[in-house]
Design a protein around this motif. Structure first.
Motif, PDB file in Angstrom:
ATOM      1  N   ILE A 245      -4.221  -3.335  -1.259  1.00  0.00           N
ATOM      2  CA  ILE A 245      -4.082  -4.397  -2.254  1.00  0.00           C
ATOM      3  C   ILE A 245      -5.241  -5.391  -2.183  1.00  0.00           C
ATOM      4  O   ILE A 245      -5.685  -5.920  -3.199  1.00  0.00           O
ATOM      5  CB  ILE A 245      -2.705  -5.112  -2.128  1.00  0.00           C
TER       6      ILE A 245
ATOM      7  N   LEU B 175       0.759   1.853  -3.514  1.00  0.00           N
ATOM      8  CA  LEU B 175      -0.591   2.071  -4.049  1.00  0.00           C
ATOM      9  C   LEU B 175      -1.165   3.436  -3.683  1.00  0.00           C
ATOM     10  O   LEU B 175      -1.745   4.116  -4.529  1.00  0.00           O
ATOM     11  CB  LEU B 175      -1.538   0.995  -3.524  1.00  0.00           C
TER      12      LEU B 175
ATOM     13  N   CYS C 221      -2.735 -10.753  -7.800  1.00  0.00           N
ATOM     14  CA  CYS C 221      -2.440  -9.637  -6.892  1.00  0.00           C
ATOM     15  C   CYS C 221      -1.658 -10.179  -5.707  1.00  0.00           C
ATOM     16  O   CYS C 221      -2.208 -10.916  -4.892  1.00  0.00           O
ATOM     17  CB  CYS C 221      -3.728  -9.018  -6.369  1.00  0.00           C
TER      18      CYS C 221
ATOM     19  N   VAL D  75      -3.830  -0.283 -11.959  1.00  0.00           N
ATOM     20  CA  VAL D  75      -4.935   0.553 -11.453  1.00  0.00           C
ATOM     21  C   VAL D  75      -5.450   1.526 -12.511  1.00  0.00           C
ATOM     22  O   VAL D  75      -6.620   1.896 -12.495  1.00  0.00           O
ATOM     23  CB  VAL D  75      -4.590   1.301 -10.129  1.00  0.00           C
TER      24      VAL D  75
ATOM     25  N   GLU E  38       0.816  -1.230   0.000  1.00  0.00           N
ATOM     26  CA  GLU E  38       0.000   0.000   0.000  1.00  0.00           C
ATOM     27  C   GLU E  38       0.846   1.276   0.000  1.00  0.00           C
ATOM     28  O   GLU E  38       0.359   2.325  -0.407  1.00  0.00           O
ATOM     29  CB  GLU E  38      -0.941   0.024   1.212  1.00  0.00           C
TER      30      GLU E  38
ATOM     31  N   LEU F 269       1.893  -1.739 -10.754  1.00  0.00           N
ATOM     32  CA  LEU F 269       0.614  -1.358 -10.153  1.00  0.00           C
ATOM     33  C   LEU F 269       0.032  -0.104 -10.783  1.00  0.00           C
ATOM     34  O   LEU F 269      -1.183   0.022 -10.903  1.00  0.00           O
ATOM     35  CB  LEU F 269       0.775  -1.155  -8.640  1.00  0.00           C
TER      36      LEU F 269
ATOM     37  N   VAL G 175      -7.958  -3.765  -4.067  1.00  0.00           N
ATOM     38  CA  VAL G 175      -7.622  -3.814  -5.494  1.00  0.00           C
ATOM     39  C   VAL G 175      -7.920  -5.213  -6.053  1.00  0.00           C
ATOM     40  O   VAL G 175      -8.486  -5.353  -7.135  1.00  0.00           O
ATOM     41  CB  VAL G 175      -6.141  -3.425  -5.740  1.00  0.00           C
TER      42      VAL G 175
END
Length: 314
Positions: free
Chosen positions: A147, A84, A233, A300, A81, A296, A150
């Motif tokens: 995550i 992210l 993931c 995303v 994260e 990532l 996600v």
């Protein structure tokens, strides 16, 4: 405020070291931190004190560490994260550049689980149900934009179904809401699922990794790919410090943490949690942060998850 120069006579560490866990008690990342805490004083020469600072899917805790003096006495547990969070919009700090990785401890394949008494025994069962009952299936995870979240959104998109997401402060909280019937699905790390799987309270439908796990409790869980969905993931947990540690402190810290990870007792405890150790030192961790960031960013953006999560964060 000027940074005070630490006199060369000071031996690091000469007092306990704080390890901030940016999620609630009992979740996967917290269990890893407490396993590190058990072996730390032997190998670091000082106790490690775990402090939970949940909120903002990691950002509350990481803000505190990023803003702390770079003296080696305030550390953070990290997860994917940190990479992210800045992808969804401005954060107080850009964590990949405000924090310095000391070690990666474990890599995690996330698990999708449901209550045992649900009629779904495969991904296909759940997908068929969700298609007939759009919006009725809710999935829980430990924080918006994390995550786990996600993975849930990536799965829903790949399966072309509508799932409602429900954020919690930790994996443990998401699990208790699953058991209480408030949500129907969770996406959690293996340590947060293992006991409930063993006791038969939950069943796992899919694994977010490239390949199956070796732990006997998880060995029969098929990956999403095995079930025809191109969904992968993974996450990881590690330890980081504020940017700018003195070289000698960083060296001592990374050597101490490496000794903790090499300790047979630590390895046994991690195995009991259902976690595999994947150690990376400071340099390799930094490279990993970079490659994961590129991957990532693509995920995303292409899936539209970044936009969706920006909306959900409002």
């Amino acid at each position: 405020m000027e940074n005070k120069v630490v006199p060369a006579t000071t031996k690091y560490p000469d007092k306990p070291i704080t390890l901030i866990v940016p999620f609630g008690v009992g979740g996967g990342i917290d269990l890893v931190a407490r396993t590190v805490e058990k072996s730390a004083s032997t190998h670091l020469g000082q106790p490690l004190v775990v402090v939970n600072k949940p909120g903002g899917t990691g950002t509350i805790g990481w803000n505190e560490v990023a803003g702390a003096p770079p003296d080696g006495y305030t550390l953070a547990m990290t997860g994917i994260e940190i990479i992210l969070q800045p992808l969804y919009g401005p954060t107080k700090y850009h964590y990949p550049s405000a924090l310095d990785p000391i070690a990666q401890i474990t890599e995690l394949s996330l698990i999708m689980a449901v209550q045992s008494d649900q009629p779904w025994n495969s991904l296909e069962d759940l997908i068929n149900y969700a298609k007939k009952h759009p919006g009725e299936v809710k999935f829980g995870h430990p924080g918006i934009g994390g995550i786990n979240h996600v993975l849930g959104e990536t799965f829903a998109k790949a399966a072309n179904i509508q799932l409602e997401q429900v954020p919690f402060q930790s994996g443990a909280e998401a699990m208790s809401n699953l058991l209480g019937g408030h949500i129907q699905v969770v996406f959690l790390n293996p340590a947060a699922v293992k006991e409930q799987l063993k006791s038969g309270k939950v069943k796992a439908l899919a694994l977010g990794g490239e390949k199956r796990l070796t732990d006997p409790v998880f060995a029969n869980i098929p990956t999403f790919r095995e079930q025809g969905l191109d969904v992968v993931c993974n996450s990881w947990n590690g330890i980081a410090a504020p940017k700018g540690l003195p070289d000698d402190v960083k060296k001592k810290l990374s050597q101490g943490i490496k000794k903790v990870i090499d300790d047979p007792e630590f390895q046994k405890n991690m195995e009991n949690l259902g976690l595999q150790i994947t150690y990376l030192g400071p340099e390799e961790s930094e490279e990993k942060w970079l490659t994961d960031s590129q991957k990532l960013t693509k995920t995303v953006q292409e899936t539209g998850i970044a936009e969706k999560i920006k909306e959900q964060k409002k």
